[in-house]
Scaffold this active site. Structure first.
Site, PDB file in Angstrom:
ATOM      1  N   GLY A   1       0.813  -1.205   0.000  1.00  0.00           N
ATOM      2  CA  GLY A   1       0.000   0.000   0.000  1.00  0.00           C
ATOM      3  C   GLY A   1       0.847   1.255   0.000  1.00  0.00           C
ATOM      4  O   GLY A   1       2.078   1.191  -0.124  1.00  0.00           O
TER       5      GLY A   1
ATOM      6  N   LYS B   1       2.918   0.045 -10.328  1.00  0.00           N
ATOM      7  CA  LYS B   1       2.941   1.487 -10.047  1.00  0.00           C
ATOM      8  C   LYS B   1       4.367   2.022 -10.067  1.00  0.00           C
ATOM      9  O   LYS B   1       4.580   3.224 -10.296  1.00  0.00           O
ATOM     10  CB  LYS B   1       2.246   1.793  -8.720  1.00  0.00           C
ATOM     11  CG  LYS B   1       2.783   1.035  -7.506  1.00  0.00           C
ATOM     12  CD  LYS B   1       3.930   1.716  -6.814  1.00  0.00           C
ATOM     13  CE  LYS B   1       4.493   0.834  -5.716  1.00  0.00           C
ATOM     14  NZ  LYS B   1       5.643   1.439  -5.023  1.00  0.00           N
TER      15      LYS B   1
ATOM     16  N   ASN C   1      11.885   5.157  -7.259  1.00  0.00           N
ATOM     17  CA  ASN C   1      11.479   5.035  -8.660  1.00  0.00           C
ATOM     18  C   ASN C   1      11.218   6.404  -9.274  1.00  0.00           C
ATOM     19  O   ASN C   1      11.607   6.668 -10.414  1.00  0.00           O
ATOM     20  CB  ASN C   1      10.233   4.145  -8.760  1.00  0.00           C
ATOM     21  CG  ASN C   1      10.517   2.712  -8.377  1.00  0.00           C
ATOM     22  OD1 ASN C   1      11.108   1.959  -9.137  1.00  0.00           O
ATOM     23  ND2 ASN C   1      10.116   2.324  -7.168  1.00  0.00           N
TER      24      ASN C   1
END
EC number: 1.1.1.94
Length: 340
Positions: free
Chosen positions: A139, A194, A259
């Site tokens: 999450g 993601k 990222n």
């Protein structure tokens, strides 16, 4: 809940932060790692300065160099190692385990070569009696915030909801809260994919684009994440939750995200090898881009953002040109995410 003995495999930033959460809840926490100096530092100085410069860990958190010692008589095991070594560590765990435990993982990625999710890897490697009860902990969460006890809400996903509720119970407290979910595929694909979109959002920032462009890549990124996830068997509603849009917002907008920072550097023209060396941490979005691109090609799933990032990282295409080329793609309906 009765005090539990929990082995946390991986003394990285997220493993350390989760170890502290569990310790705050009164559990006996054992961190395992394979860098002797880091293990000694945790035990002797109660710090992990490779990731947290100013954080003092509780003295009750112990670190181990020997996996067998960390696993001795534990109730639960939490894998927080890089995706590329998850299978290797799982094999080692399977050889040493002599009793049934709850198996959890909190890593986000897809295995290169096999394209498998991490829970699938664990199912293949751990003893059969534990395979149906694997729990994914995922999450919107920056370790840098959780370690200082900022409010964090994430998801515990498992095919077995009773086990998910057990994990919810051992982690939840006044600043850290878990919600349960039975959609393991959705939660894992959301967490892995993601990272790719975060690279894209960071690249836009590095190229000097504003909030309009970043919002576009995040929302259209969510569409292609959902598109691939549903093709793999996920519930589309999962992507509107904490492990979906929540995690994408956190990772796609923050300087805390490795990222996003990698994408930002790529957008400014830095070379990937220099970025990885300077960061000194695993950038899961880089390897996940290749895996996701290969899956999308195999299944015929339309993923333009992933494709643009893949071409810039693995085929040497100019990242700005790759992203701008998406503006000339075929015009589409926003609501037809599950169609080409």
């Amino acid at each position: 809940m009765k005090k539990q003995k929990i082995a946390v495999l991986g003394p990285g930033s997220w493993g350390t932060a989760l170890a502290q959460v569990l310790n705050d809840n009164g559990h006996e926490v054992r961190i395992w790692g394979n860098i002797p100096e880091q293990i000694d530092e945790i035990n002797e100085k109660h710090t992990n300065t490779r990731y947290f410069k100013d954080v003092i860990l509780d003295e009750n958190i112990k670190a181990y160099k020997e996996l067998s010692e960390a696993l001795d008589s534990v109730n639960a095991i939490l894998f927080v190692v890089p995706t590329k070594v998850t299978r290797l560590v799982a094999k080692q765990v399977a050889e040493l385990l002599d009793h049934k435990v709850v198996v959890m993982h909190a890593s986000k990625g897809l295995e290169p070569g096999t394209h498998e999710r991490l829970s699938t890897i664990l199912e293949e490697e751990i003893p059969s009696e534990m395979r149906s009860e694997i729990v994914v902990v995922s999450g919107p969460s920056h370790a840098e915030e959780t370690i200082v006890r900022d409010i964090t809400l994430i998801t515990a996903a498992s095919k077995d909801l009773e086990t998910a509720r057990y994990v919810q119970g051992i982690f939840s407290n006044s600043y850290f809260r878990l919600y349960t979910n039975s959609d393991v595929i959705g939660v894992e694909t959301a967490g892995a994919l993601k990272n790719i979109i975060a690279v894209g959002a960071g690249a836009l920032h590095g190229m000097g684009y504003g909030d309009n462009a970043k919002a576009a890549v995040i929302t259209r990124g969510l569409a292609e994440i959902t598109r691939l996830g549903v093709k793999l068997g996920a519930d589309p509603l999962t992507y509107s939750g904490l492990s979906g849009v929540g995690d994408l917002i956190v990772t796609g907008t923050s300087i805390h995200s490795r990222n996003w920072r990698a994408g930002d550097a790529l957008g400014r023209g830095e070379k990937l090898e220099d970025i990885e060396r300077n960061m000194g941490m695993v950038i899961e979005g880089i390897s996940t881009t290749k895996v996701a691109y290969e899956i999308a090609q195999e299944l015929g799933v339309y993923m333009p953002i992933t494709t643009a990032i893949y071409k810039s990282i693995y085929e040497g295409a100019d990242i700005k040109e790759s992203i701008l080329n998406m503006m000339s793609n075929e015009l589409r309906s926003e609501n037809e995410w599950d169609k080409k």
